[in-house]
Motif scaffolding. Structure first.
Motif, PDB file in Angstrom:
ATOM      1  N   VAL A 230       5.150  -5.916  11.034  1.00 31.77           N
ATOM      2  CA  VAL A 230       5.609  -7.225  10.549  1.00 31.77           C
ATOM      3  C   VAL A 230       4.449  -7.982   9.898  1.00 31.77           C
ATOM      4  O   VAL A 230       4.594  -8.553   8.807  1.00 31.77           O
ATOM      5  CB  VAL A 230       6.209  -8.069  11.698  1.00 31.77           C
ATOM      6  N   ILE A 231       3.300  -7.961  10.552  1.00 35.17           N
ATOM      7  CA  ILE A 231       2.122  -8.630   9.984  1.00 35.17           C
ATOM      8  C   ILE A 231       1.781  -8.029   8.622  1.00 35.17           C
ATOM      9  O   ILE A 231       1.531  -8.739   7.645  1.00 35.17           O
ATOM     10  CB  ILE A 231       0.911  -8.516  10.939  1.00 35.17           C
ATOM     11  N   GLY A 232       1.804  -6.707   8.563  1.00 35.28           N
ATOM     12  CA  GLY A 232       1.544  -6.023   7.302  1.00 35.28           C
ATOM     13  C   GLY A 232       2.497  -6.480   6.209  1.00 35.28           C
ATOM     14  O   GLY A 232       2.079  -6.754   5.077  1.00 35.28           O
ATOM     15  N   ILE A 233       3.754  -6.578   6.554  1.00 32.74           N
ATOM     16  CA  ILE A 233       4.751  -6.988   5.564  1.00 32.74           C
ATOM     17  C   ILE A 233       4.519  -8.446   5.136  1.00 32.74           C
ATOM     18  O   ILE A 233       4.660  -8.792   3.960  1.00 32.74           O
ATOM     19  CB  ILE A 233       6.175  -6.784   6.129  1.00 32.74           C
ATOM     20  N   LEU A 234       4.135  -9.281   6.074  1.00 33.49           N
ATOM     21  CA  LEU A 234       3.867 -10.686   5.723  1.00 33.49           C
ATOM     22  C   LEU A 234       2.698 -10.798   4.744  1.00 33.49           C
ATOM     23  O   LEU A 234       2.738 -11.585   3.806  1.00 33.49           O
ATOM     24  CB  LEU A 234       3.576 -11.512   6.982  1.00 33.49           C
ATOM     25  N   VAL A 235       1.650 -10.005   4.951  1.00 34.21           N
ATOM     26  CA  VAL A 235       0.497 -10.094   4.048  1.00 34.21           C
ATOM     27  C   VAL A 235       0.688  -9.245   2.794  1.00 34.21           C
ATOM     28  O   VAL A 235      -0.004  -9.449   1.799  1.00 34.21           O
ATOM     29  CB  VAL A 235      -0.841  -9.724   4.739  1.00 34.21           C
ATOM     30  N   GLY A 236       1.637  -8.318   2.836  1.00 34.39           N
ATOM     31  CA  GLY A 236       1.966  -7.562   1.638  1.00 34.39           C
ATOM     32  C   GLY A 236       1.688  -6.078   1.748  1.00 34.39           C
ATOM     33  O   GLY A 236       0.601  -5.679   2.132  1.00 34.39           O
ATOM     34  N   THR A 237       2.685  -5.262   1.421  1.00 37.10           N
ATOM     35  CA  THR A 237       2.544  -3.814   1.396  1.00 37.10           C
ATOM     36  C   THR A 237       2.945  -3.322   0.002  1.00 37.10           C
ATOM     37  O   THR A 237       3.354  -4.115  -0.849  1.00 37.10           O
ATOM     38  CB  THR A 237       3.463  -3.140   2.432  1.00 37.10           C
ATOM     39  N   ASP A 238       2.834  -2.023  -0.209  1.00 41.20           N
ATOM     40  CA  ASP A 238       3.264  -1.465  -1.494  1.00 41.20           C
ATOM     41  C   ASP A 238       4.772  -1.674  -1.702  1.00 41.20           C
ATOM     42  O   ASP A 238       5.263  -1.585  -2.819  1.00 41.20           O
ATOM     43  CB  ASP A 238       2.978   0.041  -1.542  1.00 41.20           C
ATOM     44  N   TYR A 239       5.481  -1.929  -0.620  1.00 42.05           N
ATOM     45  CA  TYR A 239       6.936  -2.107  -0.712  1.00 42.05           C
ATOM     46  C   TYR A 239       7.328  -3.571  -0.936  1.00 42.05           C
ATOM     47  O   TYR A 239       8.475  -3.869  -1.247  1.00 42.05           O
ATOM     48  CB  TYR A 239       7.621  -1.584   0.561  1.00 42.05           C
ATOM     49  N   ASN A 240       6.376  -4.474  -0.705  1.00 40.18           N
ATOM     50  CA  ASN A 240       6.597  -5.896  -1.038  1.00 40.18           C
ATOM     51  C   ASN A 240       5.259  -6.521  -1.458  1.00 40.18           C
ATOM     52  O   ASN A 240       4.671  -7.314  -0.759  1.00 40.18           O
ATOM     53  CB  ASN A 240       7.219  -6.663   0.145  1.00 40.18           C
ATOM     54  N   PRO A 241       4.808  -6.105  -2.659  1.00 37.68           N
ATOM     55  CA  PRO A 241       3.464  -6.476  -3.116  1.00 37.68           C
ATOM     56  C   PRO A 241       3.247  -7.994  -3.088  1.00 37.68           C
ATOM     57  O   PRO A 241       4.122  -8.753  -3.480  1.00 37.68           O
ATOM     58  CB  PRO A 241       3.422  -5.969  -4.557  1.00 37.68           C
ATOM     59  N   GLY A 242       2.062  -8.383  -2.635  1.00 36.66           N
ATOM     60  CA  GLY A 242       1.735  -9.813  -2.600  1.00 36.66           C
ATOM     61  C   GLY A 242       2.108 -10.469  -1.287  1.00 36.66           C
ATOM     62  O   GLY A 242       1.541 -11.487  -0.913  1.00 36.66           O
ATOM     63  N   GLY A 243       3.079  -9.894  -0.612  1.00 38.20           N
ATOM     64  CA  GLY A 243       3.486 -10.433   0.679  1.00 38.20           C
ATOM     65  C   GLY A 243       4.244 -11.752   0.565  1.00 38.20           C
ATOM     66  O   GLY A 243       4.685 -12.138  -0.511  1.00 38.20           O
TER      67      GLY A 243
END
Length: 346
Positions: A230-243
């Motif tokens: 969840v933290i990763g997704i909040l700060v941004g992953t390749d699947y949701n760039p920029g977070g």
DNA sequence: CGCGGGAA
DNA sequence: TTCCCGCGG
């Protein structure tokens, strides 16, 4: 690019000596390595190394000598290649292509001006790994007797899976994504010569291998792996760039610890990505991987390596023979264990 | 990035 | 022996 959770990882990252890895198998992110070689092994003006036909060989150069260094240190490398990216990633990959096209323009402009330093910097950013370069890398590994695994999808996910099965001790990459995929252990900076030049600066720093244990990371912050994702997704992953806007590592950690449940977290924040958060969660928690691999480190086929590197790609015969000598010696020292089978003549 | 030849 | 730096393909 990968998820930027450096701040979260740093407090539990341990610098280690290379010999700590002796006897350990490591699942190395092949694309991560090859890209680095492709970006850094270049001439002053940014031109990569090439054979007589104009094929790029920088990646082969780096892969060959670094892999031998691994083996000389008793490390058992297995290279994991990316497969088909999840659809969710296609937009990000497209964006990267655009960035490269832009860098290409600036590269040519810098060359025009005769500004070699600028040229080199932009040239590095144009690095594209083609399918023939990947095929070349796999060929070389085969001739060297080094195993590789073709991941069905994300290589980092496959490497993580292999750590969980206990087939390898760690995953090896500069990126932190494998931790989100559940890698038991991550090794970064897995290079042998420890001096690295800082970008755009004439400063060199000692860089040692760095080990991160997932369990330590989670317990240090008092979170679960789900919450790490969840933290990763909040700060941004390749699947949701920029977070998510306004969320960096600190704020994300705080929110996740306050609310606990991922569902609550995603209800509490504005979500502006096409892909729903639970779909991205699933890509990290249950990624597509394969059990269909076998890890065997074989004796190098010197003749084939020489034919490939020297005859086909114009590597220096002296350097290659020298390196192969080192590889064979290291193979015999570390890998050629007297197994029960060989004792009984099976 | 990593090699290897020459300087120290 | 160690360090530096130019070159490798």
């Amino acid at each position: 690019m990968g998820v930027d959770i450096k701040e979260l990882v740093e407090p539990v990252a341990r610098e280690v000596e290379l010999n700590l890895l002796t006897g350990k198998a490591v699942a190395i992110d092949a694309y991560n390595s090859l890209y680095q070689f492709l970006a850094t092994i270049r001439q002053k003006d940014g031109t990569p190394l090439m054979d007589a036909q104009g094929n790029i060989t920088s990646h082969l150069n780096g892969l060959f000598y670094r892999t031998i260094n691994y083996v000389e240190n008793g490390i058992r490398p297995v290279y994991v290649f990316d497969g088909k990216p999840p659809e969710v990633k296609l937009r990000e990959l497209e964006r990267r292509q655009q960035v490269k096209a832009e860098a290409e323009k600036r590269y040519l402009e810098a060359l025009e001006r005769g500004d070699l330093e600028e040229a080199r910097i932009y040239a590095q950013q144009t690095s594209r790994l083609t399918s023939s370069m990947v095929e070349d890398a796999k060929k070389l590994l085969t001739y060297m007797g080094i195993p590789f695994v073709q991941a069905p999808s994300e290589g980092e996910a496959q490497a993580a899976f292999m750590t969980r099965r206990g087939d390898v001790w760690a995953s090896g990459s500069q990126d932190y994504d494998s931790l989100l995929f559940g890698s038991v252990r991550l090794v970064r900076n897995l290079a042998i010569t420890g001096k690295r030049k800082l970008p755009r600066k004439e400063v060199y720093v000692e860089v040692k291998p760095e080990v991160v244990e997932l369990e330590e990371l989670l317990s240090f912050h008092g979170i679960t792996r789900e919450q790490l994702v969840v933290i990763g997704i909040l700060v941004g992953t390749d699947y949701n760039p920029g977070g998510v806007k306004g969320y960096g590592v600190k704020k994300a950690l705080k929110l996740v610890k306050e609310l606990g449940d991922p569902v609550k977290v995603f209800k509490a924040i504005p979500w502006e990505f096409e892909t729903p958060p639970d779909v991205i969660m699933q890509l990290f928690l249950e990624p597509e991987v394969t059990e269909n691999y076998s890890l065997q480190w074989r004796e190098p086929d010197k003749e084939k390596v020489i034919k490939f590197l020297v005859d086909e790609h114009q590597f220096s015969i002296n350097r290659v023979e020298n390196a192969l000598e080192r590889l064979e010696k290291a193979y015999k020292t570390f890998f050629k264990q007297a197994s029960l089978e060989s004792w009984f003549g099976f």
